[in-house]
Design a protein around this motif. Structure first.
Motif, PDB file in Angstrom:
ATOM      1  N   VAL A 166       0.854  -1.183   0.000  1.00 31.93           N
ATOM      2  CA  VAL A 166       0.000   0.000   0.000  1.00 31.93           C
ATOM      3  C   VAL A 166       0.894   1.239   0.000  1.00 31.93           C
ATOM      4  CG1 VAL A 166      -1.815   1.280   1.197  1.00 31.93           C
ATOM      5  CG2 VAL A 166      -1.818  -1.234   1.229  1.00 31.93           C
ATOM      6  N   VAL A 167       0.642   2.135  -0.943  1.00 35.57           N
ATOM      7  CA  VAL A 167       1.439   3.343  -1.101  1.00 35.57           C
ATOM      8  C   VAL A 167       0.513   4.547  -1.058  1.00 35.57           C
ATOM      9  CG1 VAL A 167       3.075   4.574  -2.578  1.00 35.57           C
ATOM     10  CG2 VAL A 167       3.022   2.071  -2.598  1.00 35.57           C
ATOM     11  N   MET A 168       0.938   5.598  -0.370  1.00 38.71           N
ATOM     12  CA  MET A 168       0.230   6.872  -0.433  1.00 38.71           C
ATOM     13  C   MET A 168       1.114   7.858  -1.191  1.00 38.71           C
ATOM     14  SD  MET A 168      -1.496   7.256   3.357  1.00 38.71           S
ATOM     15  CE  MET A 168      -3.029   8.002   2.785  1.00 38.71           C
ATOM     16  N   THR A 169       0.490   8.654  -2.052  1.00 34.16           N
ATOM     17  CA  THR A 169       1.266   9.564  -2.891  1.00 34.16           C
ATOM     18  C   THR A 169       0.807  11.006  -2.744  1.00 34.16           C
ATOM     19  OG1 THR A 169      -0.156   9.441  -4.853  1.00 34.16           O
ATOM     20  CG2 THR A 169       1.489   7.698  -4.580  1.00 34.16           C
ATOM     21  N   VAL A 170       1.722  11.913  -3.025  1.00 36.66           N
ATOM     22  CA  VAL A 170       1.418  13.339  -3.122  1.00 36.66           C
ATOM     23  C   VAL A 170       2.110  13.876  -4.369  1.00 36.66           C
ATOM     24  CG1 VAL A 170       1.192  13.662  -0.623  1.00 36.66           C
ATOM     25  CG2 VAL A 170       3.411  14.025  -1.716  1.00 36.66           C
ATOM     26  N   GLU A 180       6.028  16.852   4.110  1.00 35.39           N
ATOM     27  CA  GLU A 180       6.542  16.194   5.311  1.00 35.39           C
ATOM     28  C   GLU A 180       5.407  15.768   6.234  1.00 35.39           C
ATOM     29  OE1 GLU A 180       9.066  14.276   7.662  1.00 35.39           O
ATOM     30  OE2 GLU A 180       9.492  15.130   5.686  1.00 35.39           O
ATOM     31  N   ALA A 181       4.382  16.598   6.364  1.00 35.99           N
ATOM     32  CA  ALA A 181       3.225  16.246   7.188  1.00 35.99           C
ATOM     33  C   ALA A 181       2.494  15.039   6.603  1.00 35.99           C
ATOM     34  CB  ALA A 181       2.280  17.438   7.304  1.00 35.99           C
ATOM     35  N   CYS A 182       2.410  14.987   5.271  1.00 33.75           N
ATOM     36  CA  CYS A 182       1.782  13.842   4.614  1.00 33.75           C
ATOM     37  C   CYS A 182       2.599  12.576   4.812  1.00 33.75           C
ATOM     38  CB  CYS A 182       1.632  14.124   3.119  1.00 33.75           C
ATOM     39  SG  CYS A 182       0.320  15.293   2.699  1.00 33.75           S
ATOM     40  N   ARG A 183       3.913  12.727   4.825  1.00 34.31           N
ATOM     41  CA  ARG A 183       4.783  11.584   5.063  1.00 34.31           C
ATOM     42  C   ARG A 183       4.497  10.961   6.440  1.00 34.31           C
ATOM     43  NH1 ARG A 183       9.606  10.610   2.708  1.00 34.31           N
ATOM     44  NH2 ARG A 183       9.750  12.805   2.062  1.00 34.31           N
ATOM     45  N   LYS A 184       4.283  11.804   7.418  1.00 32.49           N
ATOM     46  CA  LYS A 184       4.003  11.310   8.770  1.00 32.49           C
ATOM     47  C   LYS A 184       2.635  10.624   8.842  1.00 32.49           C
ATOM     48  CE  LYS A 184       6.969  14.698  11.054  1.00 32.49           C
ATOM     49  NZ  LYS A 184       7.037  15.912  11.913  1.00 32.49           N
ATOM     50  N   LEU A 185       1.650  11.192   8.150  1.00 32.53           N
ATOM     51  CA  LEU A 185       0.332  10.546   8.090  1.00 32.53           C
ATOM     52  C   LEU A 185       0.438   9.165   7.470  1.00 32.53           C
ATOM     53  CD1 LEU A 185      -2.066  13.406   6.904  1.00 32.53           C
ATOM     54  CD2 LEU A 185      -2.178  12.204   9.084  1.00 32.53           C
ATOM     55  N   CYS A 186       1.229   9.077   6.423  1.00 32.13           N
ATOM     56  CA  CYS A 186       1.431   7.820   5.724  1.00 32.13           C
ATOM     57  C   CYS A 186       2.089   6.793   6.643  1.00 32.13           C
ATOM     58  CB  CYS A 186       2.296   8.066   4.491  1.00 32.13           C
ATOM     59  SG  CYS A 186       2.629   6.601   3.531  1.00 32.13           S
ATOM     60  N   GLU A 187       3.107   7.206   7.367  1.00 30.88           N
ATOM     61  CA  GLU A 187       3.787   6.313   8.298  1.00 30.88           C
ATOM     62  C   GLU A 187       2.835   5.820   9.379  1.00 30.88           C
ATOM     63  OE1 GLU A 187       7.051   8.593   9.711  1.00 30.88           O
ATOM     64  OE2 GLU A 187       8.264   8.335   7.879  1.00 30.88           O
ATOM     65  N   ASN A 188       1.989   6.705   9.863  1.00 30.81           N
ATOM     66  CA  ASN A 188       1.021   6.322  10.893  1.00 30.81           C
ATOM     67  C   ASN A 188       0.024   5.292  10.386  1.00 30.81           C
ATOM     68  OD1 ASN A 188       2.176   8.055  12.769  1.00 30.81           O
ATOM     69  ND2 ASN A 188       0.784   9.737  12.322  1.00 30.81           N
ATOM     70  N   PHE A 193       5.389   5.694   1.250  1.00 35.01           N
ATOM     71  CA  PHE A 193       5.147   7.073   0.820  1.00 35.01           C
ATOM     72  C   PHE A 193       5.918   7.361  -0.458  1.00 35.01           C
ATOM     73  CE2 PHE A 193       6.071  11.714   1.093  1.00 35.01           C
ATOM     74  CZ  PHE A 193       4.767  12.176   1.095  1.00 35.01           C
ATOM     75  N   ARG A 194       5.262   8.057  -1.384  1.00 29.54           N
ATOM     76  CA  ARG A 194       5.935   8.422  -2.634  1.00 29.54           C
ATOM     77  C   ARG A 194       5.490   9.807  -3.083  1.00 29.54           C
ATOM     78  NH1 ARG A 194       5.232   7.993  -8.261  1.00 29.54           N
ATOM     79  NH2 ARG A 194       3.157   7.022  -8.058  1.00 29.54           N
ATOM     80  N   VAL A 195       6.450  10.613  -3.496  1.00 30.16           N
ATOM     81  CA  VAL A 195       6.172  11.916  -4.098  1.00 30.16           C
ATOM     82  C   VAL A 195       6.216  11.731  -5.609  1.00 30.16           C
ATOM     83  CG1 VAL A 195       6.888  14.317  -4.315  1.00 30.16           C
ATOM     84  CG2 VAL A 195       7.218  13.116  -2.138  1.00 30.16           C
ATOM     85  N   ARG A 196       5.081  11.989  -6.287  1.00 33.02           N
ATOM     86  CA  ARG A 196       5.041  11.797  -7.733  1.00 33.02           C
ATOM     87  C   ARG A 196       5.167  13.140  -8.431  1.00 33.02           C
ATOM     88  NH1 ARG A 196      -0.334  11.624  -6.031  1.00 33.02           N
ATOM     89  NH2 ARG A 196      -1.825  12.741  -7.356  1.00 33.02           N
ATOM     90  N   GLU A 197       5.791  13.134  -9.588  1.00 35.68           N
ATOM     91  CA  GLU A 197       5.977  14.366 -10.355  1.00 35.68           C
ATOM     92  C   GLU A 197       4.631  14.829 -10.904  1.00 35.68           C
ATOM     93  OE1 GLU A 197       8.764  16.218 -10.665  1.00 35.68           O
ATOM     94  OE2 GLU A 197       9.491  14.814  -9.143  1.00 35.68           O
TER      95      GLU A 197
END
Length: 201
Positions: A166-170, A180-188, A193-197
């Motif tokens: 399962v991956v969450m992206t921004v 960074e805040a989204c990264r923490k939500l994803c970890e929780n 976590f992935r940042v997409r272009e």
């Protein structure tokens, strides 16, 4: 009509043009298909699940790294059809199946949908796109309002229990502090976590 299309090493299934969100950054705002296929908009009725399966059977499915439910809409808008197709594909071969989703399947179906993916989908990619309900609502303009954000987080947590990856992206255009805040939500949530272009066309 374009039901399936290739991009990179993967085969994508254009399940639907429906979507409960109207995200500011969505490729649909700027293109008929462009990068992925000439035209991903359906004119008239969308293909039935049987028509989609027939289109898939025309392809050499073993030649793709992944088969992805994506296209020009939110696959969860045809949740039952998508899972039916996933089941048929799993019967046909040991294919890696992924869905790209906004994570609002619970809102769309009216039930706890993620457990239904168990044994059918191998990868779920969920668009996070904002660190708070208010910012999500401002960017994604969901018809479900600010409640969509928590519904998406719940779906993600349930997906982690039922799907191997399962991956969450921004998108990369977000402010660094929001990423960074989204990264923490994803970890929780227990997801990757992935940042997409950002793709504009």
């Amino acid at each position: 009509m374009t039901i399936t299309y290739e991009y990179g090493d993967n085969l994508y299934i254009n399940v639907t043009n429906q979507c409960p969100n109207a995200c500011d950054f969505c490729l649909r705002n700027n293109s008929m298909g462009s990068l992925y296929a000439d035209n991903l908009w359906y004119e008239g009725a969308e293909p039935t699940k049987e028509e989609i399966l027939a289109d898939l059977k025309k392809r050499d499915l073993n030649s793709y790294a992944e088969i992805v439910f994506c296209g020009y809409g939110e696959p969860a808008c045809r949740w039952d059809d998508m899972l039916w197709l996933a089941a048929r594909l799993k019967e046909m071969g040991n294919y890696t199946l992924r869905v790209n989703t906004n994570g609002l399947a619970d809102c769309i179906t009216g039930r706890n949908a993620a457990p239904e993916m168990h044994g059918l989908l191998d990868i779920v990619s969920i668009s996070l796109n904002a660190p708070t309900a208010e910012k999500y609502d401002a960017v994604c303009h969901s018809k479900y309002g600010p409640e969509a954000f928590n519904a998406m987080l719940h779906f993600t947590a349930e997906a982690v229990k039922n799907v191997p990856h399962v991956v969450m992206t921004v998108v990369s255009t977000m402010p660094a502090e929001d990423i960074e805040a989204c990264r923490k939500l994803c970890e929780n949530a227990g997801a990757k976590f992935r940042v997409r272009e950002y793709i504009s066309e």
